[in-house]
Design a protein around this motif. Sequence first.
Motif, PDB file in Angstrom:
ATOM      1  N   GLU A  52      -4.685   9.571   1.301  1.00 61.25           N
ATOM      2  CA  GLU A  52      -3.932   8.232   1.359  1.00 61.25           C
ATOM      3  C   GLU A  52      -4.661   7.174   1.783  1.00 61.25           C
ATOM      4  N   PHE A 203       6.843   2.703  -5.175  1.00 62.20           N
ATOM      5  CA  PHE A 203       6.135   3.431  -4.033  1.00 62.20           C
ATOM      6  C   PHE A 203       5.256   2.279  -3.157  1.00 62.20           C
ATOM      7  N   CYS A 219       4.024   8.401   2.483  1.00 63.83           N
ATOM      8  CA  CYS A 219       3.633   9.911   1.629  1.00 63.83           C
ATOM      9  C   CYS A 219       4.363  11.003   2.020  1.00 63.83           C
ATOM     10  N   ALA A 223       6.328  10.883  -1.413  1.00 67.98           N
ATOM     11  CA  ALA A 223       5.382  11.082  -2.397  1.00 67.98           C
ATOM     12  C   ALA A 223       5.884  12.211  -3.473  1.00 67.98           C
ATOM     13  N   SER A 227       5.668  11.505  -7.165  1.00 64.27           N
ATOM     14  CA  SER A 227       4.858  12.398  -8.092  1.00 64.27           C
ATOM     15  C   SER A 227       5.940  12.873  -9.223  1.00 64.27           C
ATOM     16  N   ILE A 244      -1.038  10.180  -5.561  1.00 64.13           N
ATOM     17  CA  ILE A 244       0.520  10.471  -5.540  1.00 64.13           C
ATOM     18  C   ILE A 244       0.618  12.033  -5.872  1.00 64.13           C
ATOM     19  N   GLY A 248       2.314  14.470  -3.407  1.00 63.87           N
ATOM     20  CA  GLY A 248       3.881  14.786  -4.029  1.00 63.87           C
ATOM     21  C   GLY A 248       3.756  16.611  -4.130  1.00 63.87           C
TER      22      GLY A 248
END
Length: 252
Positions: A52, A203, A219, A223, A227, A244, A248
């Motif tokens: 991240e 996001f 996240c 995420a 995703s 991502i 995810g």
Amino acid sequence: MPQQQWNVYDADREDIIRLSRELHIFPLTARLLLRRGFISTQAARAFLEKSEEQFHDPFLLPDMEKAVERIQKALADNEKILIYGDYDVDGVTSVSLLLLYLREHGGNVDYYIPERIREGYGLNKAAIERFAAGGVNLIITVDSGITASDEVAFAAEYGIDVVVTDHHHECHGDLPQAIAAVNPHRPDSVYPFAELAGVGVVFKLVCALEGNKNIARICSKYADIASLGTVADVMPIVGENRVIVKLGLERL
């Protein structure tokens, strides 16, 4: 089934040895990275690590500060917020992510996804009239809205503000006169990565609403949704999209 064979083109031998040693990877992996354009060790490491910390500052997106300011005002004043989405996976996940986040923060928020056959894509005036009758103060479009100049002006006649979040390329003419039009494909955008899905833009909006803090928390909570939309919209799995999707998939 006939036997298939991969043809992996060669790269500079010294570069292969360098990447292989510095990143502790197989020479074949180093060769593939070099063929994909990851020449420097730093670029190759960033592609492999996917953390991240690789996310860019969301406030580099055009109008992000204006969008955050207007949404925060709506939350503080308990205004009625309507998230207007789209009927594909990117649109539905965009709605879902923003709806969950705003409700988590006490928002008086609802959503609307147009009916594919009867209404088609994007904002429409009949829906806006219904929103006005229901007391909506703010419309936030997700995965749509960047070409909705007439509809945004129509909403303004009813006293409804509009914040547009979108990722489509059709933003090189006059932009809608919205409170904000957040789109990485705007000609004036300085954002380093333009290939976000619609849910990717949402996001980044949520990250900005957090004050660009607590990215790990965002996240961990969202995420997986981001995703899904990113993959389903067939976005290139590079840059922020790769991060991502990696985060995810772990959450999924």
